[in-house]
Design a protein around this motif. Sequence first.
Motif, mmCIF file in Angstrom:
data_model
loop_
_atom_site.group_PDB
_atom_site.id
_atom_site.type_symbol
_atom_site.label_atom_id
_atom_site.label_comp_id
_atom_site.label_asym_id
_atom_site.label_seq_id
_atom_site.Cartn_x
_atom_site.Cartn_y
_atom_site.Cartn_z
ATOM 1 N N HIS A 1 0.936 -8.123 62.566
ATOM 2 C CA HIS A 1 0.598 -6.572 63.397
ATOM 3 C C HIS A 1 0.310 -5.271 62.478
ATOM 4 O O HIS A 1 -0.660 -4.632 62.538
ATOM 5 N N PHE A 2 1.056 -5.441 61.188
ATOM 6 C CA PHE A 2 0.676 -4.343 60.225
ATOM 7 C C PHE A 2 -0.741 -4.588 59.544
ATOM 8 O O PHE A 2 -1.343 -3.590 59.174
ATOM 9 N N ALA A 3 -1.061 -5.835 59.363
ATOM 10 C CA ALA A 3 -2.333 -6.150 58.575
ATOM 11 C C ALA A 3 -3.396 -5.787 59.564
ATOM 12 O O ALA A 3 -4.433 -5.065 59.137
ATOM 13 N N GLN A 4 -3.295 -5.925 60.975
ATOM 14 C CA GLN A 4 -4.268 -5.408 61.827
ATOM 15 C C GLN A 4 -4.249 -4.016 61.851
ATOM 16 O O GLN A 4 -5.405 -3.610 62.127
ATOM 17 N N ALA A 5 -3.049 -3.292 61.900
ATOM 18 C CA ALA A 5 -3.238 -1.927 61.758
ATOM 19 C C ALA A 5 -3.677 -1.328 60.504
ATOM 20 O O ALA A 5 -4.636 -0.218 60.697
ATOM 21 N N ILE A 6 -3.651 -1.655 59.387
ATOM 22 C CA ILE A 6 -4.290 -1.579 58.329
ATOM 23 C C ILE A 6 -5.971 -1.594 58.448
ATOM 24 O O ILE A 6 -6.761 -0.705 57.877
ATOM 25 N N SER A 7 -6.238 -2.947 58.629
ATOM 26 C CA SER A 7 -7.568 -3.345 58.813
ATOM 27 C C SER A 7 -8.372 -2.369 59.875
ATOM 28 O O SER A 7 -9.626 -2.211 59.993
ATOM 29 N N ALA A 8 -7.591 -1.833 60.906
ATOM 30 C CA ALA A 8 -8.283 -0.985 61.979
ATOM 31 C C ALA A 8 -8.654 0.304 61.212
ATOM 32 O O ALA A 8 -9.499 1.180 61.588
ATOM 33 N N VAL A 9 -7.886 0.636 60.289
ATOM 34 C CA VAL A 9 -8.040 1.935 59.500
ATOM 35 C C VAL A 9 -9.225 1.786 58.532
ATOM 36 O O VAL A 9 -10.185 2.558 58.563
ATOM 37 N N ARG A 10 -9.126 0.445 57.961
ATOM 38 C CA ARG A 10 -10.124 0.471 56.870
ATOM 39 C C ARG A 10 -10.719 -1.177 57.118
ATOM 40 O O ARG A 10 -10.245 -2.237 56.618
ATOM 41 N N PRO A 11 -11.711 -1.330 57.878
ATOM 42 C CA PRO A 11 -11.934 -2.704 58.409
ATOM 43 C C PRO A 11 -12.453 -3.635 57.196
ATOM 44 O O PRO A 11 -12.242 -4.977 57.414
ATOM 45 N N GLU A 12 -12.802 -3.232 56.188
ATOM 46 C CA GLU A 12 -13.529 -3.868 54.897
ATOM 47 C C GLU A 12 -12.161 -4.458 54.127
ATOM 48 O O GLU A 12 -12.655 -5.416 53.739
ATOM 49 N N LEU A 13 -11.009 -4.036 54.510
ATOM 50 C CA LEU A 13 -9.986 -4.798 53.891
ATOM 51 C C LEU A 13 -9.728 -5.968 54.217
ATOM 52 O O LEU A 13 -9.206 -7.054 53.391
ATOM 53 N N ARG A 14 -9.995 -6.209 55.544
ATOM 54 C CA ARG A 14 -9.907 -7.616 56.225
ATOM 55 C C ARG A 14 -10.969 -8.441 55.551
ATOM 56 O O ARG A 14 -10.721 -9.659 54.991
ATOM 57 N N ALA A 15 -12.177 -7.886 55.321
ATOM 58 C CA ALA A 15 -13.148 -8.639 55.200
ATOM 59 C C ALA A 15 -12.932 -9.295 53.345
ATOM 60 O O ALA A 15 -13.415 -10.165 52.865
ATOM 61 N N SER A 16 -12.284 -8.406 52.870
ATOM 62 C CA SER A 16 -11.831 -8.700 51.135
ATOM 63 C C SER A 16 -10.450 -9.338 51.224
ATOM 64 O O SER A 16 -10.009 -9.501 49.979
ATOM 65 N N ALA A 17 -9.908 -9.809 52.118
ATOM 66 C CA ALA A 17 -8.604 -10.676 52.478
ATOM 67 C C ALA A 17 -7.564 -9.576 51.691
ATOM 68 O O ALA A 17 -6.651 -10.369 50.981
ATOM 69 N N LEU A 18 -7.568 -8.496 51.840
ATOM 70 C CA LEU A 18 -6.651 -7.489 51.207
ATOM 71 C C LEU A 18 -5.461 -6.914 52.521
ATOM 72 O O LEU A 18 -4.595 -6.262 51.912
ATOM 73 N N ASP A 19 -5.903 -7.059 53.740
ATOM 74 C CA ASP A 19 -5.035 -6.703 54.804
ATOM 75 C C ASP A 19 -3.602 -7.094 54.615
ATOM 76 O O ASP A 19 -2.558 -6.059 54.550
ATOM 77 N N LYS A 20 -3.363 -8.476 54.595
ATOM 78 C CA LYS A 20 -2.023 -9.045 54.282
ATOM 79 C C LYS A 20 -1.237 -8.685 52.946
ATOM 80 O O LYS A 20 -0.118 -8.172 53.072
ATOM 81 N N PRO A 21 -2.094 -8.708 51.829
ATOM 82 C CA PRO A 21 -1.411 -8.268 50.751
ATOM 83 C C PRO A 21 -1.067 -6.737 50.585
ATOM 84 O O PRO A 21 0.091 -6.654 50.388
ATOM 85 N N LEU A 22 -1.824 -5.887 51.230
ATOM 86 C CA LEU A 22 -1.556 -4.560 51.371
ATOM 87 C C LEU A 22 -0.193 -4.358 52.555
ATOM 88 O O LEU A 22 0.407 -3.346 52.122
ATOM 89 N N SER A 23 -0.117 -5.176 53.508
ATOM 90 C CA SER A 23 1.098 -5.114 54.528
ATOM 91 C C SER A 23 2.253 -5.413 53.620
ATOM 92 O O SER A 23 3.234 -4.956 53.845
#
Length: 212
Positions: A134-156
């Motif tokens: 859920h946090f990874a989804q919230a992060i990638s909703a603010v910056r969608p390119e983070l999911r494309a770069s596989a950074l949403d979960k590490p940032l979480s």
Amino acid sequence: MARGRAASYDDQRATILAHAARLFARQGYAATSMNQVADACGLSKAALYHYFRDKYALLTHIAETHVRLLLAVTQEVEAACPQPQQRLQALIERFVQEYASAQDAHRVLTEDVRFLDAPDRDRILGIEREVVAHFAQAISAVRPELRASALDKPLSMLLFGMINWLFTWFKPGQPLDYSTLAPLVADLFLNGMRGLHVTEQQPDDGALIDVS
């Protein structure tokens, strides 16, 4: 006719869990006995067994109750905050504030879940992974390119690394208590995330982070 459960039964269970969590957090699950839990609650050992069959049941209830509360908080914030940045900020602030009153349970979750049998451990860690998702989804909703770069979960996980261990060093007082610290943590993460340089290079398998 079977006797109904006393009105105070659930309150007494909650009290027992709170005392057990404090003992587990302070001296470790393995070093804590049911006698110590009973003494902390002002109960006889026989009375304690009326509420929980053994120490393992206490551990399971503490860890699962805590992680399900965190998931419920996540879902509550998502329902109340449709705007992405507002949602992420609210999630961070609510988690910091929740930890203020759940330090013992959170320490048990992070340190003593290893004592659980595989089915219980997997169930509880599965809920924990859901919270991270859920946090990874919230992060990638603010910056969608983070999911494309596989950074949403590490940032979480970096975010949780910042807030999960507050209880190890933070002593509320002046000028900071949890209510004033929470927005500072949110601002620090959001401002840092906004300034994060994202490359198009995908991480290789050796760089992937295990969030289990």
